[in-house]
Design an enzyme around this catalytic site. Structure first.
Site, short mmCIF file in Angstrom:
data_model
loop_
_atom_site.label_atom_id
_atom_site.label_comp_id
_atom_site.label_asym_id
_atom_site.label_seq_id
_atom_site.Cartn_x
_atom_site.Cartn_y
_atom_site.Cartn_z
N ASP A 1 0.82 -1.22 0.00
CA ASP A 1 0.00 0.00 0.00
C ASP A 1 0.86 1.27 0.00
OD1 ASP A 1 0.99 -0.38 2.55
OD2 ASP A 1 -0.92 -0.04 3.57
N LYS B 1 3.83 0.54 16.30
CA LYS B 1 2.70 1.35 16.77
C LYS B 1 2.72 1.60 18.29
CE LYS B 1 -0.15 0.07 12.84
NZ LYS B 1 0.36 -1.15 12.25
N ASP C 1 1.58 5.86 2.60
CA ASP C 1 0.83 4.62 2.42
C ASP C 1 -0.63 5.02 2.24
OD1 ASP C 1 -0.51 4.93 4.84
OD2 ASP C 1 0.84 3.66 5.95
N1 GDD Z 1 -0.03 -12.15 2.97
C1 GDD Z 1 -0.36 -11.38 4.00
N2 GDD Z 1 -0.86 -11.97 5.12
N3 GDD Z 1 -0.21 -10.04 3.89
C2 GDD Z 1 -0.56 -9.30 4.96
C3 GDD Z 1 -1.09 -9.84 6.15
C4 GDD Z 1 -1.25 -11.26 6.22
O1 GDD Z 1 -1.71 -11.83 7.21
N4 GDD Z 1 -1.36 -8.82 7.01
C5 GDD Z 1 -0.99 -7.70 6.38
N5 GDD Z 1 -0.52 -7.96 5.14
C6 GDD Z 1 -0.01 -7.02 4.14
C7 GDD Z 1 -0.97 -5.89 3.82
O2 GDD Z 1 -1.74 -6.22 2.68
C8 GDD Z 1 -0.04 -4.72 3.55
O3 GDD Z 1 0.38 -4.66 2.20
C9 GDD Z 1 1.17 -5.02 4.42
O4 GDD Z 1 1.11 -6.41 4.74
C10 GDD Z 1 1.20 -4.20 5.72
O5 GDD Z 1 -0.03 -4.35 6.38
P1 GDD Z 1 -0.87 -3.07 6.84
O6 GDD Z 1 -2.13 -3.57 7.43
O7 GDD Z 1 -0.95 -2.10 5.72
O8 GDD Z 1 0.04 -2.56 8.01
P2 GDD Z 1 0.11 -1.10 8.64
O9 GDD Z 1 -0.07 -0.07 7.60
O10 GDD Z 1 -0.77 -1.05 9.83
O11 GDD Z 1 1.63 -1.05 9.17
C11 GDD Z 1 2.70 -1.48 8.35
O12 GDD Z 1 3.06 -0.47 7.40
C12 GDD Z 1 3.60 0.75 7.97
C13 GDD Z 1 3.97 1.66 6.80
O13 GDD Z 1 2.83 1.95 6.05
C14 GDD Z 1 3.90 -1.82 9.25
O14 GDD Z 1 4.85 -2.47 8.44
C15 GDD Z 1 4.47 -0.57 9.91
O15 GDD Z 1 5.64 -0.92 10.65
C16 GDD Z 1 4.84 0.45 8.84
O16 GDD Z 1 5.32 1.65 9.44
MG MG Z 2 -0.50 -0.07 5.63
#
Ligand code: GDD
Ligand code: MG
Length: 346
Positions: A105, A156, A216
């Site tokens: 994303d 987080k 993102d």
């Molecule tokens: N295959 C798979 N399985 N993908 C997953 C899963 C899972 O169970 N859970 C999440 N993802 C994928 C999501 O589709 C996304 O592309 C990515 O992993 C990160 O998940 P998000 O749900 O978008 O996480 P976030 O935005 O809360 O936090 C993450 O991104 C931040 C930056 O945007 C973390 O990596 C943070 O540390 C980071 O700062």
């Molecule tokens: Mg994200």
């Protein structure tokens, strides 16, 4: 070089944009984000990618099987979400050399060749791209030392408890031996479990601070923000001349003589705009759009196959694919979703 896209999340915070689409397939300037990311990767010489999918995996597979994207794509679908670390481990068989991992994303101009070169120069086990944000508690917060190596990684933290405003930008370079340290067949968060464990056990996580643009698209506000940034030129897209011409794509488009287009406007194909309509500035008009007379549309993102009656006004809104908006309706600060037929205030 190979790359892995973590693309299995549910995109809950982006609803209702993700009601019928997995988050990586949400269109950014008319094309799925994942397709834009693949295009950028090809430029860096990546020719093999693995999509780790889950939620609406078929939508991703169907789209990328339907035409040639110039990279070799493998799909690994989870029946039950394994978390980010579990997903990485689940794809371990594909990687036996240094490889890149992406959250799906992200829109950024991080130079991946430079990041990989940095990783090698630092002789790191993992390199994490980092960026600076104003609200670090919504992200993975990283502290690092004067040599550019991470000392802590806290996913987080509570607001007020962030120890740094550098955050994980969701792009990693991994040495494959790190995969041995992630447990198999269970849910693992790479952010909550793997990164802190690597640090505790003396592995070297380098922090790469490159790129001038990063966001993102995890929430509707940020989805709209990235479009505003593209329109203003802050975030560059490869479409030829878009930023100088201010209007992109006028083929197979019928615009009534009395209609006005005020750039910047991005047009898809097969668009029909009625009499006395004003479109722009800052509008994405998806393919198959049709409008009646006298509409005013500004600062909005219309997905494919949207049709609107006469006298409709749309501003600061997103209209998702296939929506029909009846004559006279006013849409402001709204996500107009076909399924729910409701207006959500952003
Ligand atoms: N295959 C798979 N399985 N993908 C997953 C899963 C899972 O169970 N859970 C999440 N993802 C994928 C999501 O589709 C996304 O592309 C990515 O992993 C990160 O998940 P998000 O749900 O978008 O996480 P976030 O935005 O809360 O936090 C993450 O991104 C931040 C930056 O945007 C973390 O990596 C943070 O540390 C980071 O700062
Ligand atoms: Mg994200």
């Amino acid at each position: 070089m190979k790359a892995l896209f973590l693309a299995g999340g549910k995109g809950t915070r982006l609803r209702p944009l993700t009601d019928h689409l997995p988050k990586p397939m949400v269109p950014v300037m008319g094309r799925p984000l994942l397709e834009r990311s693949i295009e950028a990767l090809k430029e860096c010489g990546v020719n093999k990618v693995v999509f780790s999918t889950g939620y609406r995996a078929d939508d991703i597979e169907k789209y990328f099987s339907s035409s040639e994207f110039g990279v070799n794509i493998h799909y690994v679908c989870e029946d039950i979400p394994l978390g980010t670390g579990g997903a990485i481990k689940n794809c371990a068989d594909y990687f036996n050399d240094t490889f890149i991992i992406f959250n799906s994303d992200i829109v950024s101009n991080i130079d991946l060749n430079d990041m990989v070169a940095f990783h090698k120069k630092k002789r790191a086990d993992v390199t994490i791209a980092a960026t600076r944000v104003q609200n670090p508690s919504s992200y993975g917060v990283i502290e690092y030392d004067e040599f550019g190596f991470a000392t802590t990684f806290t996913e987080k933290p509570k607001p007020g408890e962030e120890k740094s405003d550098f955050i994980n930008a969701g792009v990693y370079v991994f040495n494959p031996k790190v995969l041995d340290l992630i447990p198999s067949n269970r849910v693992v968060s790479v952010e909550k479990e793997t990164f802190p464990a690597l640090l505790q056990n003396g592995y070297k996580i380098a922090v790469y601070r490159g790129g001038t643009y990063w966001i993102d698209i995890g929430t509707p506000e940020k989805y709209m923000r990235v479009h505003a940034d593209i329109f203003s030129g802050l975030c560059k897209i490869p479409e030829n001349n878009f930023l100088t011409n201010r209007i992109y794509g006028l083929e197979r488009i019928q615009i009534h003589d009395t209609a006005r287009v005020i750039g910047p406007v991005w047009f898809g194909d097969d668009v029909r705009i009625g009499a006395n309509v004003t479109v722009g500035p800052n509008v994405v008009v998806g393919s198959g759009f049709e409008s009646g007379r006298g509409c005013v549309i500004s600062d909005s993102i219309l997905w494919n196959n949207v049709s609107v009656g006469s006298g409709v006004s749309i501003t600061k809104s997103v209209v998702t694919a296939g929506c029909r908006i009846g004559s006279g309706i006013q849409c402001a600060n709204t996500i107009y979703s076909q399924e729910s037929k409701r207006h959500l205030v952003i």
